[in-house]
Design a protein around this motif. Structure first.
Motif, PDB file in Angstrom:
ATOM      1  N   TRP A 119      48.913 -44.159  -1.527  1.00 22.35           N
ATOM      2  CA  TRP A 119      48.645 -45.524  -1.053  1.00 22.35           C
ATOM      3  C   TRP A 119      47.566 -46.178  -1.908  1.00 22.35           C
ATOM      4  O   TRP A 119      47.666 -47.342  -2.291  1.00 22.35           O
ATOM      5  CB  TRP A 119      48.206 -45.469   0.407  1.00 22.35           C
ATOM      6  CG  TRP A 119      48.051 -46.836   1.011  1.00 22.35           C
ATOM      7  CD1 TRP A 119      48.990 -47.561   1.639  1.00 22.35           C
ATOM      8  CD2 TRP A 119      46.851 -47.632   1.022  1.00 22.35           C
ATOM      9  NE1 TRP A 119      48.489 -48.762   2.056  1.00 22.35           N
ATOM     10  CE2 TRP A 119      47.162 -48.837   1.672  1.00 22.35           C
ATOM     11  CE3 TRP A 119      45.567 -47.442   0.530  1.00 22.35           C
ATOM     12  CZ2 TRP A 119      46.235 -49.844   1.869  1.00 22.35           C
ATOM     13  CZ3 TRP A 119      44.632 -48.463   0.721  1.00 22.35           C
ATOM     14  CH2 TRP A 119      44.965 -49.638   1.380  1.00 22.35           C
TER      15      TRP A 119
ATOM     16  N   ALA B  35      49.069 -47.160  -5.233  1.00 19.88           N
ATOM     17  CA  ALA B  35      49.873 -48.381  -5.139  1.00 19.88           C
ATOM     18  C   ALA B  35      48.976 -49.605  -5.021  1.00 19.88           C
ATOM     19  O   ALA B  35      49.248 -50.654  -5.629  1.00 19.88           O
ATOM     20  CB  ALA B  35      50.820 -48.289  -3.940  1.00 19.88           C
ATOM     21  N   PHE B  36      47.894 -49.495  -4.263  1.00 15.14           N
ATOM     22  CA  PHE B  36      46.965 -50.617  -4.123  1.00 15.14           C
ATOM     23  C   PHE B  36      46.305 -50.939  -5.456  1.00 15.14           C
ATOM     24  O   PHE B  36      46.097 -52.107  -5.818  1.00 15.14           O
ATOM     25  CB  PHE B  36      45.910 -50.278  -3.062  1.00 15.14           C
ATOM     26  CG  PHE B  36      44.908 -51.368  -2.844  1.00 15.14           C
ATOM     27  CD1 PHE B  36      45.247 -52.502  -2.137  1.00 15.14           C
ATOM     28  CD2 PHE B  36      43.626 -51.270  -3.365  1.00 15.14           C
ATOM     29  CE1 PHE B  36      44.329 -53.517  -1.933  1.00 15.14           C
ATOM     30  CE2 PHE B  36      42.708 -52.277  -3.175  1.00 15.14           C
ATOM     31  CZ  PHE B  36      43.051 -53.408  -2.459  1.00 15.14           C
TER      32      PHE B  36
ATOM     33  N   GLN C 120      47.587 -50.438  -8.470  1.00 17.16           N
ATOM     34  CA  GLN C 120      48.571 -51.100  -9.321  1.00 17.16           C
ATOM     35  C   GLN C 120      48.769 -52.563  -8.902  1.00 17.16           C
ATOM     36  O   GLN C 120      48.905 -53.452  -9.750  1.00 17.16           O
ATOM     37  CB  GLN C 120      49.893 -50.348  -9.273  1.00 17.16           C
ATOM     38  CG  GLN C 120      49.831 -48.940  -9.858  1.00 17.16           C
ATOM     39  CD  GLN C 120      51.159 -48.225  -9.763  1.00 17.16           C
ATOM     40  OE1 GLN C 120      52.181 -48.836  -9.439  1.00 17.16           O
ATOM     41  NE2 GLN C 120      51.160 -46.923 -10.045  1.00 17.16           N
ATOM     42  N   LEU C 121      48.762 -52.797  -7.589  1.00 18.68           N
ATOM     43  CA  LEU C 121      48.913 -54.172  -7.110  1.00 18.68           C
ATOM     44  C   LEU C 121      47.742 -55.031  -7.568  1.00 18.68           C
ATOM     45  O   LEU C 121      47.933 -56.171  -8.016  1.00 18.68           O
ATOM     46  CB  LEU C 121      49.014 -54.166  -5.586  1.00 18.68           C
ATOM     47  CG  LEU C 121      49.085 -55.535  -4.909  1.00 18.68           C
ATOM     48  CD1 LEU C 121      50.338 -56.278  -5.348  1.00 18.68           C
ATOM     49  CD2 LEU C 121      49.061 -55.390  -3.391  1.00 18.68           C
ATOM     50  N   GLN C 122      46.529 -54.500  -7.469  1.00 15.48           N
ATOM     51  CA  GLN C 122      45.371 -55.259  -7.911  1.00 15.48           C
ATOM     52  C   GLN C 122      45.412 -55.504  -9.421  1.00 15.48           C
ATOM     53  O   GLN C 122      45.030 -56.579  -9.890  1.00 15.48           O
ATOM     54  CB  GLN C 122      44.092 -54.490  -7.542  1.00 15.48           C
ATOM     55  CG  GLN C 122      43.810 -54.453  -6.048  1.00 15.48           C
ATOM     56  CD  GLN C 122      43.517 -55.840  -5.493  1.00 15.48           C
ATOM     57  OE1 GLN C 122      44.386 -56.489  -4.948  1.00 15.48           O
ATOM     58  NE2 GLN C 122      42.293 -56.286  -5.665  1.00 15.48           N
TER      59      GLN C 122
ATOM     60  N   HIS D   7      48.135 -55.770 -11.348  1.00 16.64           N
ATOM     61  CA  HIS D   7      49.131 -56.817 -11.636  1.00 16.64           C
ATOM     62  C   HIS D   7      48.614 -58.188 -11.217  1.00 16.64           C
ATOM     63  O   HIS D   7      48.849 -59.193 -11.906  1.00 16.64           O
ATOM     64  CB  HIS D   7      50.438 -56.498 -10.919  1.00 16.64           C
ATOM     65  CG  HIS D   7      51.136 -55.282 -11.459  1.00 16.64           C
ATOM     66  ND1 HIS D   7      51.231 -55.020 -12.808  1.00 16.64           N
ATOM     67  CD2 HIS D   7      51.778 -54.248 -10.821  1.00 16.64           C
ATOM     68  CE1 HIS D   7      51.888 -53.892 -12.999  1.00 16.64           C
ATOM     69  NE2 HIS D   7      52.223 -53.397 -11.810  1.00 16.64           N
ATOM     70  N   THR D   8      47.911 -58.246 -10.108  1.00 12.97           N
ATOM     71  CA  THR D   8      47.370 -59.531  -9.659  1.00 12.97           C
ATOM     72  C   THR D   8      46.344 -60.057 -10.662  1.00 12.97           C
ATOM     73  O   THR D   8      46.316 -61.248 -10.995  1.00 12.97           O
ATOM     74  CB  THR D   8      46.733 -59.374  -8.272  1.00 12.97           C
ATOM     75  OG1 THR D   8      47.705 -58.863  -7.353  1.00 12.97           O
ATOM     76  CG2 THR D   8      46.229 -60.703  -7.754  1.00 12.97           C
TER      77      THR D   8
END
Length: 279
Positions: free
Chosen positions: A205, A208-209, A211-213, A215-216
């Protein structure tokens, strides 16, 4: 059938009927005389079938003050279906026997029975309370009590202080193994498979968080870079336009106009990502 020639009945001889119809084309119409003849014969209900209600008004004038009923099946300026239904209602209230079956034919109920062979695309739609009637079939007496007592624990009554609860039981003493080592209680032993699975899920988790940050941040960096480049292009275009205008006016060797000089950091704008390592 009454004739408007003299207000009397039509003759029974077909030849005389044809002559009477031909005379209608050249002789005056005695409408009031025909109404009086029908009223004298016992007619009390007059129904006007046709466009408008002009004849109904003439009947009212002819029989003014006398008991009768005049109904027009059509009225100018009103909905035809509404006027027709109103006329039928007035006749029914007056005691005229009518057959309304023909009116209900278009409104016959459709066949709601389910087909014998259900299609493979059929999907049942039902609510959460389907087949769960309230109150229960046994009535309110079959429902559980609102403040029911908790189930009795083994070895005593509910809430009996003589029966220790799992939370109040004394801790388990360490046991000595045949090899001479002391075994710790289960609560103090190493983490089992469940803790390992939970740790793995948490690690995934967090990854994934992260990677999301990332990309953002990259998307936001690209947006800022695009906005900077578009603004620089606009300023350069305005600068070139004004310099061209100054050269056309030929007002001397004026220095070229400079609106904006891009800083060095604008061309290499990036977003820094500092994320702690996971797992």
């Amino acid at each position: 059938m009454y004739s408007n020639k003299d207000g009397g009945l039509y003759p029974a001889d077909p030849e005389q009927v044809r002559d009477r119809l031909a005379e209608h084309l050249v002789l005056p119409v005695h409408f009031a005389r025909g109404i009086e003849s029908m009223y004298a014969a016992g007619v009390r209900t007059f129904i006007e079938v046709g466009a408008g209600s002009a004849l109904g008004g003439l009947i009212e004038q002819t029989l003014a003050g006398r008991s009768h009923l005049t109904v027009s099946l059509d009225q100018r300026g009103h909905n035809g279906v509404t006027v027709f239904h109103t006329a039928l209602g007035r006749l029914a209230v007056a005691g005229v026997r009518l057959d309304f079956d023909a009116l209900w034919t278009p409104y016959a109920p459709s066949d709601l029975s389910l087909p014998k062979k259900r299609s493979a695309m059929t999907t049942e739609i039902y609510g959460t309370n389907h087949n769960r009637p309230y109150p229960a079939p046994g009535g309110t007496s079959a429902l559980p009590a609102l403040n029911s007592r908790p189930a009795t624990r083994p070895g005593g009554e509910p809430g009996d202080p003589s029966v220790p609860s799992p939370a109040q039981s004394s801790p388990r003493a360490p046991e000595e193994t045949p090899s001479g080592h002391t075994a710790q209680p289960p609560a103090q032993q190493a983490a089992g498979p469940a803790d390992s699975v939970q740790s793995t899920v948490m690690c995934h988790w967090l990854s994934a968080f992260e990677q999301l940050q990332r990309h953002t941040g990259e998307a936001h960096s690209g947006y800022n870079r695009a906005m900077t480049e578009s603004h620089l292009a606009f300023m350069r275009t305005a600068e070139a336009s004004l310099n061209s205008l100054a050269s056309v006016l030929d007002e001397g060797a004026a220095p070229p106009v400079t609106f904006f000089v891009a800083p060095r950091w604008a061309s290499g704008l990036r977003v820094r990502h500092d994320f702690p390592p996971c797992c």
